[in-house]
Design a protein around this motif. Structure first.
Motif, PDB file in Angstrom:
ATOM      1  N   LYS A  29       0.842  -1.197   0.000  1.00 25.18           N
ATOM      2  CA  LYS A  29       0.000   0.000   0.000  1.00 25.18           C
ATOM      3  C   LYS A  29       0.876   1.245   0.000  1.00 25.18           C
ATOM      4  N   PHE A  30       0.474   2.245  -0.776  1.00 25.23           N
ATOM      5  CA  PHE A  30       1.162   3.523  -0.790  1.00 25.23           C
ATOM      6  C   PHE A  30       0.153   4.636  -0.572  1.00 25.23           C
ATOM      7  N   GLN A  31       0.560   5.608   0.209  1.00 21.98           N
ATOM      8  CA  GLN A  31      -0.270   6.797   0.392  1.00 21.98           C
ATOM      9  C   GLN A  31       0.087   7.771  -0.713  1.00 21.98           C
ATOM     10  N   CYS A  32      -0.879   8.157  -1.478  1.00 22.56           N
ATOM     11  CA  CYS A  32      -0.623   9.138  -2.528  1.00 22.56           C
ATOM     12  C   CYS A  32      -1.478  10.378  -2.320  1.00 22.56           C
ATOM     13  N   ALA A  33      -2.779  10.216  -2.297  1.00 24.37           N
ATOM     14  CA  ALA A  33      -3.655  11.377  -2.190  1.00 24.37           C
ATOM     15  C   ALA A  33      -3.778  11.832  -0.740  1.00 24.37           C
ATOM     16  N   THR A  34      -3.643  13.127  -0.531  1.00 22.84           N
ATOM     17  CA  THR A  34      -3.862  13.704   0.793  1.00 22.84           C
ATOM     18  C   THR A  34      -4.594  15.029   0.654  1.00 22.84           C
ATOM     19  N   VAL A  35      -5.361  15.355   1.664  1.00 24.98           N
ATOM     20  CA  VAL A  35      -5.983  16.670   1.793  1.00 24.98           C
ATOM     21  C   VAL A  35      -5.652  17.141   3.204  1.00 24.98           C
ATOM     22  N   GLN A  36      -5.083  18.338   3.311  1.00 24.53           N
ATOM     23  CA  GLN A  36      -4.669  18.842   4.615  1.00 24.53           C
ATOM     24  C   GLN A  36      -5.321  20.196   4.874  1.00 24.53           C
ATOM     25  N   LEU A  37      -5.769  20.385   6.103  1.00 25.73           N
ATOM     26  CA  LEU A  37      -6.250  21.687   6.553  1.00 25.73           C
ATOM     27  C   LEU A  37      -5.132  22.311   7.375  1.00 25.73           C
ATOM     28  N   ASP A  38      -4.650  23.455   6.939  1.00 28.76           N
ATOM     29  CA  ASP A  38      -3.493  24.093   7.559  1.00 28.76           C
ATOM     30  C   ASP A  38      -3.950  25.340   8.322  1.00 28.76           C
ATOM     31  N   PHE A  39      -3.755  25.317   9.626  1.00 34.47           N
ATOM     32  CA  PHE A  39      -4.113  26.461  10.465  1.00 34.47           C
ATOM     33  C   PHE A  39      -2.905  27.353  10.745  1.00 34.47           C
ATOM     34  N   GLN A  40      -1.696  26.863  10.504  1.00 36.60           N
ATOM     35  CA  GLN A  40      -0.486  27.585  10.884  1.00 36.60           C
ATOM     36  C   GLN A  40      -0.041  28.618   9.847  1.00 36.60           C
ATOM     37  N   LEU A  41      -0.064  28.270   8.560  1.00 38.56           N
ATOM     38  CA  LEU A  41       0.420  29.205   7.536  1.00 38.56           C
ATOM     39  C   LEU A  41      -0.358  30.514   7.495  1.00 38.56           C
ATOM     40  N   PRO A  42      -1.696  30.520   7.667  1.00 40.52           N
ATOM     41  CA  PRO A  42      -2.389  31.816   7.701  1.00 40.52           C
ATOM     42  C   PRO A  42      -1.899  32.708   8.842  1.00 40.52           C
ATOM     43  N   ILE A  43      -1.506  32.099   9.956  1.00 46.18           N
ATOM     44  CA  ILE A  43      -0.971  32.896  11.072  1.00 46.18           C
ATOM     45  C   ILE A  43       0.413  33.418  10.721  1.00 46.18           C
ATOM     46  N   ARG A  44       1.262  32.559  10.160  1.00 45.13           N
ATOM     47  CA  ARG A  44       2.634  32.961   9.822  1.00 45.13           C
ATOM     48  C   ARG A  44       2.662  34.055   8.765  1.00 45.13           C
ATOM     49  N   PHE A  45       1.725  34.013   7.794  1.00 45.11           N
ATOM     50  CA  PHE A  45       1.681  35.027   6.741  1.00 45.11           C
ATOM     51  C   PHE A  45       0.726  36.170   7.075  1.00 45.11           C
ATOM     52  N   ASP A  46       0.160  36.139   8.275  1.00 42.56           N
ATOM     53  CA  ASP A  46      -0.764  37.164   8.745  1.00 42.56           C
ATOM     54  C   ASP A  46      -1.914  37.374   7.750  1.00 42.56           C
ATOM     55  N   LEU A  47      -2.536  36.274   7.332  1.00 44.17           N
ATOM     56  CA  LEU A  47      -3.645  36.329   6.383  1.00 44.17           C
ATOM     57  C   LEU A  47      -4.957  36.547   7.122  1.00 44.17           C
ATOM     58  N   THR A  48      -5.766  37.454   6.622  1.00 45.29           N
ATOM     59  CA  THR A  48      -7.096  37.700   7.179  1.00 45.29           C
ATOM     60  C   THR A  48      -8.052  38.037   6.043  1.00 45.29           C
ATOM     61  N   TYR A  49      -9.334  37.949   6.349  1.00 46.23           N
ATOM     62  CA  TYR A  49     -10.359  38.402   5.416  1.00 46.23           C
ATOM     63  C   TYR A  49     -11.479  39.030   6.222  1.00 46.23           C
ATOM     64  N   ALA A  50     -12.228  39.925   5.568  1.00 43.05           N
ATOM     65  CA  ALA A  50     -13.322  40.615   6.240  1.00 43.05           C
ATOM     66  C   ALA A  50     -14.636  39.909   5.917  1.00 43.05           C
ATOM     67  N   THR A  51     -15.434  39.655   6.948  1.00 36.79           N
ATOM     68  CA  THR A  51     -16.729  39.013   6.749  1.00 36.79           C
ATOM     69  C   THR A  51     -17.815  40.078   6.674  1.00 36.79           C
ATOM     70  N   GLU A  52     -18.922  39.752   6.005  1.00 41.38           N
ATOM     71  CA  GLU A  52     -19.973  40.741   5.781  1.00 41.38           C
ATOM     72  C   GLU A  52     -20.810  41.018   7.021  1.00 41.38           C
ATOM     73  N   GLY A  53     -21.299  40.023   7.684  1.00 42.05           N
ATOM     74  CA  GLY A  53     -22.261  40.223   8.755  1.00 42.05           C
ATOM     75  C   GLY A  53     -21.666  40.684  10.076  1.00 42.05           C
ATOM     76  N   THR A  54     -20.372  40.902  10.161  1.00 43.19           N
ATOM     77  CA  THR A  54     -19.751  41.267  11.443  1.00 43.19           C
ATOM     78  C   THR A  54     -19.175  42.670  11.439  1.00 43.19           C
ATOM     79  N   GLY A  55     -19.627  43.509  10.544  1.00 43.73           N
ATOM     80  CA  GLY A  55     -19.149  44.889  10.523  1.00 43.73           C
ATOM     81  C   GLY A  55     -17.705  45.019  10.053  1.00 43.73           C
ATOM     82  N   GLY A  56     -17.264  44.129   9.165  1.00 43.61           N
ATOM     83  CA  GLY A  56     -15.899  44.208   8.641  1.00 43.61           C
ATOM     84  C   GLY A  56     -14.851  43.629   9.564  1.00 43.61           C
ATOM     85  N   GLN A  57     -15.260  42.862  10.545  1.00 43.07           N
ATOM     86  CA  GLN A  57     -14.303  42.256  11.477  1.00 43.07           C
ATOM     87  C   GLN A  57     -13.436  41.241  10.730  1.00 43.07           C
ATOM     88  N   SER A  58     -12.140  41.214  11.033  1.00 48.82           N
ATOM     89  CA  SER A  58     -11.206  40.313  10.371  1.00 48.82           C
ATOM     90  C   SER A  58     -11.309  38.905  10.931  1.00 48.82           C
TER      91      SER A  58
END
Length: 116
Positions: A29-58
């Motif tokens: 057996k070999f692992q080939c396909a993977t899907v990863q959810l990364d929580f660290q890179l958005p913090i390291r690159f200081d990525l944010t987005y503004a949501t509509e219903g929260t008054g532009g809160q990041s």
């Protein structure tokens, strides 16, 4: 959830889904396909987005990494071993070979080969 050491020796949390359904010629057996959810890179690159219903809160995004075949090198190695170098027509780097069957057809075979 996997704990992976980060660049500053702090553990980084990554959620990973693995699909291990690829087998080589020896039925390993070999692992080939993977899907990863990364929580660290958005913090390291200081990525944010503004949501509509929260008054532009990041908000902080989550990055989704996916690799359908894993690394291309690993997938090619598995395919090479599986087919023992006898590639199917759709995958073969040499799909057509001109082979003259007699001396009379040799000149014509050369013309066809050079035309391609």
């Amino acid at each position: 959830m996997h704990r992976v050491p980060g660049p500053t020796s702090v553990a980084v949390s990554i959620v990973m889904f693995r699909v291990a359904a690829v087998y080589d010629a020896l039925r390993r057996k070999f692992q080939c396909a993977t899907v990863q959810l990364d929580f660290q890179l958005p913090i390291r690159f200081d990525l944010t987005y503004a949501t509509e219903g929260t008054g532009g809160q990041s908000e902080r995004p989550v990055i989704v990494h996916r690799a359908v075949l894993g690394s291309v090198e690993r997938m090619m190695a598995i395919l090479t071993e599986h087919f023992a170098g006898k590639w199917p027509l759709w995958l073969s780097p040499r799909q057509v070979m001109i082979v003259p069957i007699s001396e009379r057809s040799f000149e014509y075979a050369q013309q066809v080969r050079l035309a391609g």
